[in-house]
Design a protein around this motif. Structure first.
Motif, PDB file in Angstrom:
ATOM      1  N   UNK A 475       0.943  -1.149   0.015  1.00 51.60           N
ATOM      2  CA  UNK A 475       0.074   0.172   0.086  1.00 51.60           C
ATOM      3  C   UNK A 475       0.857   1.317  -0.067  1.00 51.60           C
ATOM      4  N   UNK A 476       0.872   1.996  -1.165  1.00 54.37           N
ATOM      5  CA  UNK A 476       1.677   3.099  -1.119  1.00 54.37           C
ATOM      6  C   UNK A 476       0.749   4.207  -0.724  1.00 54.37           C
ATOM      7  N   UNK A 477       1.541   5.534  -0.842  1.00 55.38           N
ATOM      8  CA  UNK A 477       0.623   6.833  -0.618  1.00 55.38           C
ATOM      9  C   UNK A 477      -0.320   7.068  -1.670  1.00 55.38           C
ATOM     10  N   UNK A 478       0.244   6.857  -2.964  1.00 54.82           N
ATOM     11  CA  UNK A 478      -0.740   7.167  -3.927  1.00 54.82           C
ATOM     12  C   UNK A 478      -1.957   6.001  -4.026  1.00 54.82           C
ATOM     13  N   UNK A 479      -1.801   4.850  -3.744  1.00 51.60           N
ATOM     14  CA  UNK A 479      -2.740   4.054  -3.771  1.00 51.60           C
ATOM     15  C   UNK A 479      -3.786   4.400  -2.549  1.00 51.60           C
ATOM     16  N   UNK A 480      -3.333   4.837  -1.383  1.00 51.52           N
ATOM     17  CA  UNK A 480      -4.021   5.354  -0.254  1.00 51.52           C
ATOM     18  C   UNK A 480      -4.913   6.487  -0.853  1.00 51.52           C
ATOM     19  N   UNK A 481      -4.166   7.276  -1.469  1.00 50.83           N
ATOM     20  CA  UNK A 481      -4.982   8.616  -2.005  1.00 50.83           C
ATOM     21  C   UNK A 481      -5.957   8.236  -2.879  1.00 50.83           C
ATOM     22  N   UNK A 482      -5.853   7.512  -3.875  1.00 51.47           N
ATOM     23  CA  UNK A 482      -6.714   6.790  -4.834  1.00 51.47           C
ATOM     24  C   UNK A 482      -7.981   6.418  -4.144  1.00 51.47           C
ATOM     25  N   UNK A 483      -7.804   5.870  -3.076  1.00 51.99           N
ATOM     26  CA  UNK A 483      -8.977   5.156  -2.064  1.00 51.99           C
ATOM     27  C   UNK A 483      -9.638   6.346  -1.583  1.00 51.99           C
ATOM     28  N   UNK A 484      -8.766   7.161  -0.958  1.00 52.21           N
ATOM     29  CA  UNK A 484      -9.612   8.392  -0.234  1.00 52.21           C
ATOM     30  C   UNK A 484     -10.447   9.196  -1.304  1.00 52.21           C
ATOM     31  N   UNK A 485      -9.731   9.390  -2.370  1.00 46.25           N
ATOM     32  CA  UNK A 485     -10.425  10.047  -3.495  1.00 46.25           C
ATOM     33  C   UNK A 485     -12.024   9.410  -3.959  1.00 46.25           C
ATOM     34  N   UNK A 486     -11.986   7.923  -3.906  1.00 48.72           N
ATOM     35  CA  UNK A 486     -13.203   7.244  -4.020  1.00 48.72           C
ATOM     36  C   UNK A 486     -13.922   7.511  -2.880  1.00 48.72           C
ATOM     37  N   UNK A 487     -13.555   7.529  -1.604  1.00 48.34           N
ATOM     38  CA  UNK A 487     -14.340   7.475  -0.439  1.00 48.34           C
ATOM     39  C   UNK A 487     -15.067   8.919  -0.545  1.00 48.34           C
ATOM     40  N   UNK A 488     -14.229  10.087  -0.556  1.00 45.61           N
ATOM     41  CA  UNK A 488     -15.122  11.181  -0.636  1.00 45.61           C
ATOM     42  C   UNK A 488     -15.897  11.532  -2.004  1.00 45.61           C
ATOM     43  N   UNK A 489     -15.556  10.826  -3.153  1.00 45.32           N
ATOM     44  CA  UNK A 489     -16.562  10.957  -4.158  1.00 45.32           C
ATOM     45  C   UNK A 489     -18.112  10.203  -3.894  1.00 45.32           C
ATOM     46  N   UNK A 490     -17.953   9.240  -2.830  1.00 44.16           N
ATOM     47  CA  UNK A 490     -19.139   8.534  -2.364  1.00 44.16           C
ATOM     48  C   UNK A 490     -19.976   9.516  -1.560  1.00 44.16           C
ATOM     49  N   UNK A 491     -18.878  10.130  -0.695  1.00 46.15           N
ATOM     50  CA  UNK A 491     -19.789  11.092   0.229  1.00 46.15           C
ATOM     51  C   UNK A 491     -20.355  12.224  -0.338  1.00 46.15           C
ATOM     52  N   UNK A 492     -20.306  12.419  -1.680  1.00 43.88           N
ATOM     53  CA  UNK A 492     -20.746  13.576  -2.142  1.00 43.88           C
ATOM     54  C   UNK A 492     -21.955  13.068  -3.178  1.00 43.88           C
ATOM     55  N   UNK A 493     -22.239  11.829  -3.070  1.00 42.08           N
ATOM     56  CA  UNK A 493     -23.336  11.531  -3.881  1.00 42.08           C
ATOM     57  C   UNK A 493     -24.639  11.237  -2.962  1.00 42.08           C
ATOM     58  N   UNK A 494     -25.710  11.856  -3.179  1.00 45.25           N
ATOM     59  CA  UNK A 494     -26.704  11.820  -2.167  1.00 45.25           C
ATOM     60  C   UNK A 494     -27.506  10.518  -2.214  1.00 45.25           C
ATOM     61  N   UNK A 495     -27.973   9.996  -1.181  1.00 43.03           N
ATOM     62  CA  UNK A 495     -28.911   8.786  -1.251  1.00 43.03           C
ATOM     63  C   UNK A 495     -28.451   7.712  -0.149  1.00 43.03           C
ATOM     64  N   UNK A 496     -29.388   6.819   0.131  1.00 43.72           N
ATOM     65  CA  UNK A 496     -29.141   5.856   1.267  1.00 43.72           C
ATOM     66  C   UNK A 496     -27.995   5.079   0.655  1.00 43.72           C
ATOM     67  N   UNK A 497     -27.823   4.604  -0.505  1.00 45.34           N
ATOM     68  CA  UNK A 497     -26.787   3.756  -0.661  1.00 45.34           C
ATOM     69  C   UNK A 497     -25.251   4.278  -0.428  1.00 45.34           C
ATOM     70  N   UNK A 498     -25.257   5.443  -0.607  1.00 40.32           N
ATOM     71  CA  UNK A 498     -23.928   6.121  -0.370  1.00 40.32           C
ATOM     72  C   UNK A 498     -23.751   6.145   1.163  1.00 40.32           C
TER      73      UNK A 498
END
Length: 526
Positions: A475-498
């Motif tokens: 797990x590199x810093x770039x790999x973690x940054x990619x996952x954090x970006x995915x998580x933040x993107x999920x948080x910006x999507x409205x709905x129960x699923x997110x």
């Protein structure tokens, strides 16, 4: 008058072909529009101008009719699949005309009469004695079928001269003195000029009178000098556009006549003049120019696209694209013709317009340009496909997400953002998790995550959650940054699923992911 050579050269044959083609097209106008209609008048004027440009010899221009072709001096006129010429050939042959002859000094009413006669039923023509008899009956002196009857021609021309010099009939009853005084006191009749006709058009509320004003204005306009013609045409078009938007007395018929009026006064010189104004003013004072160029429709499309190819000013190019987009469907045939242009920038500009139009049926045409050798054309096609709702657009963009050249793959990945189809979501997930040796291409992965966030469907949330579950050897810093970006993107999507995904991330075995989820949720509560 100059006679053409015995054996026509290329220029002579080309002029004859153009004139006969226009005459053939006029049959449709004559069968649809009443005599005196502006569109019909414009068509007939063009026919006469082209025939006179041949020029017409004293003994007449003779076009021979056979079953399969029209001939000029034993040389077949090239139809090139032109439906109008083929139809004219068939109609003349069915009406047993072996030849049609055009004499000099053609008159508009004679051309109209001849066109309307050709549309008559063949049996009706034969019952009346053939085309030549009907043309004589209608006093068509300068167009003949089969042969010129010079005795009848002389008689017709004499009758024309008599009609021109015949004085008005005088009444037998003498005017009373009181009538003479009334006539003396009556105001003089208004002298009709092109200016008064423009004023009448502006004020007219009766459709039939409006039609008459347009016809008369068109005749006056033909006699004006070039610079004055443009000036008067601009005045008339401004009135026509106003009447299309707000018809006098709410008359839809007048609005329709105003559209015909625009087509009647339109000319190449007028279009060139307005495009020159557009280039000169750029983004300033464009509203009126835009309205006129849009109203001119197909007459302005070709010159506008040519100007787009040559223009260096970005603002003017953008203005031209906007105008052609507003013209809409009418512009499409001309745009598609230019897609095969050898100049890459011309093709790119055409693709830009197609993308702005956003019509679904245009997607296959844009897709066909993806094979262009210039990457700038390919990238413009990708942008256009992002704006066109069509399955072929989605499929093409999904494939280009994995294009070897990274900038093309990035453009295609970003272009999938407006596409909510399952195919797009799957392609973006595959793009995000695709590994080069051990790790994903992080630049492309981040772009894919941004597009999934823009799509914002439950399927997109599921794809983003799958990215969170991705495993690598280290797990590199770039790999973690990619996952954090995915998580933040999920948080910006409205709905129960997110919300469910965020809650699961907060209980994740991955400590860094768990802390990031808690930080995101903490920001919401503060």
């Amino acid at each position: 008058m100059t006679e053409p050579p015995e054996t026509p050269d290329d220029l002579s044959l080309q002029r004859v072909t153009q004139a006969v083609t226009e005459f053939a097209k006029g049959i449709k106008s004559a069968s649809f529009y009443p005599a005196g209609h502006p569109v019909l008048l414009h068509t007939v004027t063009k026919i006469i101008r082209l025939l006179e440009a041949v020029p017409l010899p004293e003994q007449g221009l003779s076009i021979d009719v056979t079953k399969n072709a029209l001939f000029y001096r034993d040389i077949p006129l090239p139809s090139g699949g032109n439906k109008a010429v083929l139809d004219l050939n068939r109609e003349l042959y069915l009406r047993r005309a072996s030849r049609i002859i055009f004499l000099p000094n053609l008159q508009p009413d004679e051309v109209v009469s001849c066109l309307k006669i050709i549309t008559l039923d063949p049996d009706e023509i034969q019952d009346a004695g053939g085309l030549e008899r009907i043309l004589l009956r209608e006093k068509v002196a300068r167009i003949w079928a089969n042969r010129v009857d010079y005795d009848q021609l002389t008689q017709l021309l004499k009758e024309e001269e008599l009609e021109e010099v015949q004085p008005e009939e005088l009444t037998d009853d003498l005017l009373a003195p009181s009538d003479i005084l009334l006539l003396a006191d009556a105001p003089p009749e208004e002298v009709v000029t092109i200016e008064t006709l423009i004023a009448r058009i502006a004020k007219e509320t009766d459709p039939s009178a409006y039609r008459g004003h347009i016809v008369e204005f068109s005749r006056f306009l033909l006699a004006e000098r070039a610079e004055r013609k443009i000036e008067f045409s601009m005045q008339a078009i401004a009135i026509f556009i106003q009447h299309i938007q707000t018809p006098p007395a709410g008359s839809g018929e007048i609005a329709g006549l105003a559209r015909l009026g625009i087509k009647e006064v339109a000319s190449e010189e007028l279009v060139t003049h307005y495009i020159g104004l557009l280039k000169k003013r750029g983004a300033r004072g464009r509203h009126e120019i835009d309205r006129v160029l849009v109203a001119l429709e197909e007459r302005s499309v070709g010159p506008l696209l040519q100007a787009l190819a040559e223009e260096e000013d970005l603002l003017v190019r953008k203005a031209i694209v906007e105008i052609v987009t507003r013209i809409g469907r009418v512009a499409v045939p001309t745009i598609l013709e230019n897609l095969n242009d050898s100049r890459w920038y011309m093709v790119r500009n055409m693709i830009t317009v197609l993308g702005s139009l956003g019509m679904p049926d245009l997607a296959p045409h844009v897709v066909s340009t993806l094979s262009h050798h210039d990457l700038r054309v390919k990238k413009e096609a990708i942008k256009a496909l992002s704006r066109i709702p069509h399955p072929s657009a989605v499929t093409a963009l999904c494939e280009l997400c994995f294009f070897p050249e990274e900038t093309v793959a990035l453009a295609a990945t970003a272009a999938l953002a407006p596409k909510k189809e399952t195919e797009a979501v799957v392609a973006l997930y595959r793009r995000a998790v695709a590994k080069i040796i051990l790790y994903p291409n992080y630049r492309l992965a981040h772009e894919a995550i941004d597009s999934l966030r823009a799509i914002g469907t439950e399927e997109a949330v599921t794809a983003l959650e799958e990215i969170l579950a991705l495993r690598v050897l280290w797990r590199t810093e770039k790999f973690r940054a990619m996952k954090f970006h995915a998580l933040r993107s999920i948080s910006k999507i409205k709905g129960e699923r997110s919300e469910e995904v965020l809650d699961r991330a907060r209980r994740s075995d991955d400590r860094s992911l768990r802390l990031e989820a808690e930080r995101i949720l903490g920001r919401r509560t503060t």
